[in-house]
Design an enzyme around this catalytic site. Structure first.
Site, mmCIF file in Angstrom:
data_model
loop_
_atom_site.group_PDB
_atom_site.id
_atom_site.type_symbol
_atom_site.label_atom_id
_atom_site.label_comp_id
_atom_site.label_asym_id
_atom_site.label_seq_id
_atom_site.Cartn_x
_atom_site.Cartn_y
_atom_site.Cartn_z
ATOM 1 N N GLY A 107 0.553 5.911 -0.957
ATOM 2 C CA GLY A 107 -0.298 7.063 -1.172
ATOM 3 C C GLY A 107 -1.241 6.878 -2.340
ATOM 4 O O GLY A 107 -2.274 7.524 -2.434
ATOM 5 N N VAL A 132 -2.244 -2.659 -3.277
ATOM 6 C CA VAL A 132 -1.907 -3.674 -4.280
ATOM 7 C C VAL A 132 -2.358 -5.026 -3.748
ATOM 8 O O VAL A 132 -2.068 -5.375 -2.588
ATOM 9 C CB VAL A 132 -0.397 -3.712 -4.573
ATOM 10 C CG1 VAL A 132 -0.099 -4.757 -5.640
ATOM 11 C CG2 VAL A 132 0.093 -2.351 -5.025
ATOM 12 N N SER A 145 0.843 -1.188 0.000
ATOM 13 C CA SER A 145 0.000 0.000 0.000
ATOM 14 C C SER A 145 0.876 1.234 0.000
ATOM 15 O O SER A 145 2.073 1.176 0.282
ATOM 16 C CB SER A 145 -0.919 0.005 1.227
ATOM 17 O OG SER A 145 -0.146 0.045 2.421
ATOM 18 N N ASP A 193 9.998 8.461 -9.564
ATOM 19 C CA ASP A 193 9.932 7.910 -8.203
ATOM 20 C C ASP A 193 10.787 6.647 -8.080
ATOM 21 O O ASP A 193 10.317 5.586 -7.672
ATOM 22 C CB ASP A 193 8.477 7.597 -7.832
ATOM 23 C CG ASP A 193 8.284 7.468 -6.316
ATOM 24 O OD1 ASP A 193 9.192 7.894 -5.568
ATOM 25 O OD2 ASP A 193 7.238 6.960 -5.886
#
Length: 863
Positions: free
Chosen positions: A534, A538, A532, A659
């Site tokens: 923001g 999943v 998990s 990211d």
């Protein structure tokens, strides 16, 4: 002079190189022939040379490459290496039995044959009156006017070679020769486009791109204006001479030749001005022989043996070598009596098509550089569409992405070592024409053909009506049965949103579109959460075909960005690389939720293994986390770098990950290392107005330009990757929150520690202590050096990911970081440490209060 002119004109078996007198003046200077100058007969001089550059670096001549006696060309030749830089008439060579003239007039240069027909001419290529012919030491042959202004230049019309300082503008190209002695245009071209420089084989089939070469670096996304070489490298430059793509070349050389060879390879040769006048290859592309489109002939499979250039050729299963005695390279043909389809045989409607399946792991060169002809299609449609396409000679069907790639116009070689999911099919022709001898027999055959066709049509109509009614009923059940229901915190769609979910947005190239019910069943009601953040959660799931997948839910997508987001997914769905997690499909559930379906990686993310035993084990993962050994860490770093380099340079448009962190690098026992979440960050549109919407990523991995609102480029990912490299070396997070009594501010930020140890020559002390010194000290130093190079504050000082791959592979020396420009890390550390300290224990902790591991802080708001 009259005697000499008469002698030249009477020599019927030789070439007459004549520059007509078009003025009474006679001008001659170094590197230049003025009007009224007369060159000499080819056989009389014995060399064909009629013009030298000022320092005799190049000469213009009538040449016969290979010393053959049937083809002669007007050439510009490099004197020391005998390299033909340019040829005027490669498609219309002069024959030895004709009496030909080379004339210089006010309208330009002209070559005529014995019958006074024009073989080649510059007439019409410019406006102005020619005064002289000039050859520069750069190799540029020019027609100039009386003011010494260039009217026409050979640099604007390259053949197979270009030289240092010569520009090839967008739309320009090099063309290979048929052979070293026959300068007729061959099968290969190097084309400069607005975004790249590509190698193409026949009918435009791409087999190499400069941007995808591991030695290249992409510096900007500007439009390309031209390609040029100088003493330091090969460049694609924009209109303002800003570098778009670079290939560094060493050692420096004042003269280089870029040649598209007859085998399809592009070679850059540096001319070394030593006593022996030696040359050396500084760049070859593609490096692997099996990446060439015709290395083994049609259909034959190229198999590398120990090196990039050592290979063998075999016919794949179901094929045999052709018995055609006229073909030097024997193509593969079907083993039975069927023949391979050719583009000229499709006009016959009397032939039927069969398809021979190629073995698993046999790929086709063009698939690496082309988009699928169709996406979200099934195998039957792919085969049907190829059968109806007169240029389609076969196809590849990719089951995971439901994509169809056509093999068109000409069949090249195949190669061994492709993804086993990529299955190819070659079209063959079989069957005999129906008899047309008697009209009565034709009529007697009508009913057996028509009746089944009518019955089939009626059956299809019935099936269509049944499916339409069933779908309408099912849709109504969904609306009535699910309305207002909430499952385990999962958003319950409204009736309007379900209607929207069923709408079909017309966006080409989208990957498989799942229904919400399919993914709900695959995940057993979204039962097993394996991660998990923001963005959402999943879940682990299993599709109907038994494939284990990870289903990721992304929430709160803006209504305005819905179509744009799906458009970006269509781009990402076509991206396939061994080090990028495969996006299998998606489900668009209204405007509030998007489900993405990825391949499942059984070892989870890198942070679970890298930071063990500092963090707890996730139940969904298979097996307990193990401490990663040094060699595996190096393989993970290299694989992740390759995936990033692919995103930056090998896609149609540059994709910036935004990211990069250990949580987004996934591991699998058999499928290796894959980057996840690539390209999605920048496509999401957060609705919270109080956030800086341009900032995306994770604190601690953010490049300085994020914080200064500077422009974002692919070098932003390089900074994040440098941070990940340091964590791979040390085995812990770069930033930890420990009480000030236990650790100083500087010590809590590992990049500052790494910089200090590097300056003191103590890089070996930075290695993960859990490895108990099972680490080569020299490799630790090289990794730290590379990491620090990636952390330069100025983006242009960071290496490209392509260069990073080269350094990790050992092909390129690791650059030396500029220590004086890394002092900003100490100041930068304060903000990071203070932010982490305020947060305390992160949401990813096991709850025991441990402060050894800190979960990342997402600043995008929706990731």
């Amino acid at each position: 002079m009259d005697f000499l002119l008469h002698h030249l004109m009477m020599s019927s078996s030789s070439f007459l190189i004549l520059l007509f007198l078009i003025s009474h003046g006679f001008q001659y200077g170094e590197g230049q022939i003025g009007r009224g100058s007369i060159a000499t007969d080819y056989n009389f001089t014995g060399t064909g040379i009629f013009l030298n550059s000022p320092h005799s670096t190049f000469h213009a001549a009538i040449c016969n490459p290979g010393n053959q006696t049937s083809r002669y060309y007007l050439c510009v030749v490099h004197k020391q290496t005998d390299t033909i830089l340019w040829s005027a008439n490669p498609s219309s060579p002069i024959t030895s039995s004709s009496s030909s003239l080379l004339t210089l007039s006010v309208s330009g240069l002209t070559i005529t044959n014995a019958s006074h027909s024009v073989v080649w001419s510059t007439a019409g290529a410019f406006n102005g009156s020619v005064s002289a012919l000039r050859l520069l030491d750069s190799g540029n042959l020019q027609l100039i006017d009386k003011f010494n202004v260039s009217l026409w230049t050979t640099f604007d019309y390259p053949t197979d070679t270009f030289v240092s300082g010569q520009r090839i503008s967008v739309g320009g190209f090099l063309t290979s020769f048929v052979s070293e002695s026959d300068l007729m245009p061959g099968d290969y071209k190097m084309v400069v486009t607005e975004t790249d420089a590509t190698l193409q084989w026949r009918a435009g089939q791409k087999y190499w791109a400069l941007s995808s070469d591991l030695q290249s670096a992409k510096d900007s996304n500007n439009r390309v204006s031209y390609m040029v070489m100088n003493n330091t490298g090969l460049y694609l430059l924009g209109s303002n001479s800003q570098v778009v793509i670079t290939v560094p070349l060493s050692p420096p050389a004042i003269l280089r030749f870029g040649k598209l060879a007859i085998d399809g390879r592009f070679r850059i040769t540096s001319y070394a001005q030593d006593p022996e006048n030696s040359t050396n290859n500084t760049f070859i592309a593609p490096t692997k022989s099996c990446d060439l489109p015709f290395s083994c002939g049609s259909v034959r499979t190229c198999i590398l043996k120990g090196s990039d250039t050592n290979f063998i050729c075999n016919c794949p299963s179901g094929f045999r070598h052709s018995d055609d005695p006229e073909k030097e390279v024997k193509p593969c043909v079907p083993s039975d009596e069927s023949s391979l389809a050719s583009s000229t045989s499709f006009a016959s409607s009397t032939s039927s098509f069969n398809y021979l399946r190629l073995p698993k792991g046999v790929g086709y060169f063009a698939n690496k550089f082309t988009s699928p002809a169709f996406s979200d299609s099934n195998f039957s449609n792919c085969q049907l569409l190829c059968s109806g396409n007169c240029t389609c000679l076969g196809f590849y069907y990719i089951n995971s992405s439901r994509s169809c790639y056509f093999l068109e116009n000409d069949l090249g070689s195949t190669f061994s070592g492709a993804d086993e999911e990529d299955i190819g099919y070659i079209k063959t022709i079989s069957g005999k024409p129906p008899s047309t001898t008697h009209a009565s027999s034709n009529r007697s055959n009508i009913l057996p053909i028509v009746l089944p066709s009518v019955a089939l049509a009626l059956l299809l109509i019935v099936i269509f009506l049944y499916v339409a009614l069933s779908r309408r009923k099912s849709r109504k059940d969904v609306i009535l049965g699910r309305k207002g229901r909430q499952r385990a915190g999962f958003y319950a769609a409204t009736e309007e949103e379900i209607d929207e979910d069923e709408s079909d947005l017309s966006i080409p190239g989208l990957p498989t579109r799942f229904t919400f019910r399919e993914l709900e069943e695959a995940t057993d009601g979204f039962k097993t959460c394996i991660g998990s953040g923001g963005f959402g959660e999943v879940y682990k799931g299993t599709l109907l075909d038994g494939t284990v997948v990870a289903v990721k839910r992304i929430s709160n997508i803006s209504i305005q960005g819905k179509k744009e987001f799906l458009t970006e997914i269509s781009v990402i769905g076509r991206i396939h690389h061994i080090n990028l997690v495969n996006l299998r499909g998606f489900c668009n559930k209204g405007t509030r939720c998007l489900l993405l379906v990825y391949d499942f990686m059984n070892r989870g993310s890198l942070d679970k293994s890298l930071f063990a035993p500092y963090i707890g084990r996730t139940e969904a993962l298979e097996g307990p986390p193990q401490v990663l050994e040094w060699r595996e860490r190096m393989e993970i770093a290299l694989s992740a770098a390759r995936g990033l380099a692919y995103l930056h340079v090998s896609c149609e448009n540059t994709i910036i990950h935004c990211d990069i962190k250990p949580e987004n690098i996934l591991l699998h026992d058999h499928n290796g290392v894959k980057i996840s979440d690539f390209g999605l960050a920048k496509f999401l549109s957060p609705e919270q107005p109080n956030l800086i919407t341009t900032m995306r990523g994770t604190r601690g991995y953010l490049a300085p330009e994020w914080l200064t609102n500077a422009s974002i480029s692919d070098r932003t990912d390089v900074y994040s990757f440098g941070m990940v490299l340091l964590e791979i070396v040390h085995g812990r997070k770069n930033c930890v929150s420990l009480p000030s009594s236990e650790m100083s501010e500087v010590e809590s930020y590992f990049p500052v520690v790494a910089l200090d140890k590097y300056e003191k020559g103590k890089c070996d002390e930075l290695a993960d202590p859990r490895l108990e010194r099972r680490v080569p000290a020299v490799e630790v130093k090289e990794m730290v050096k590379l990491s620090l190079c990636c952390l330069h504050e100025e983006p242009r000082l960071r290496p490209s990911m392509v260069a990073v791959v080269g350094m990790l592979e050992g092909r390129l020396p690791v650059s030396k970081p500029r220590v004086e420009l890394l002092k900003f890390l100490k100041m930068y550390s304060r903000e990071v440490v203070e932010t982490e300290g305020e947060r305390g224990v992160g949401v990813g902790n096991s709850g025991n209060g441990s402060v050894s591991y800190q979960s990342p802080v997402h600043v995008s708001g929706i990731r």
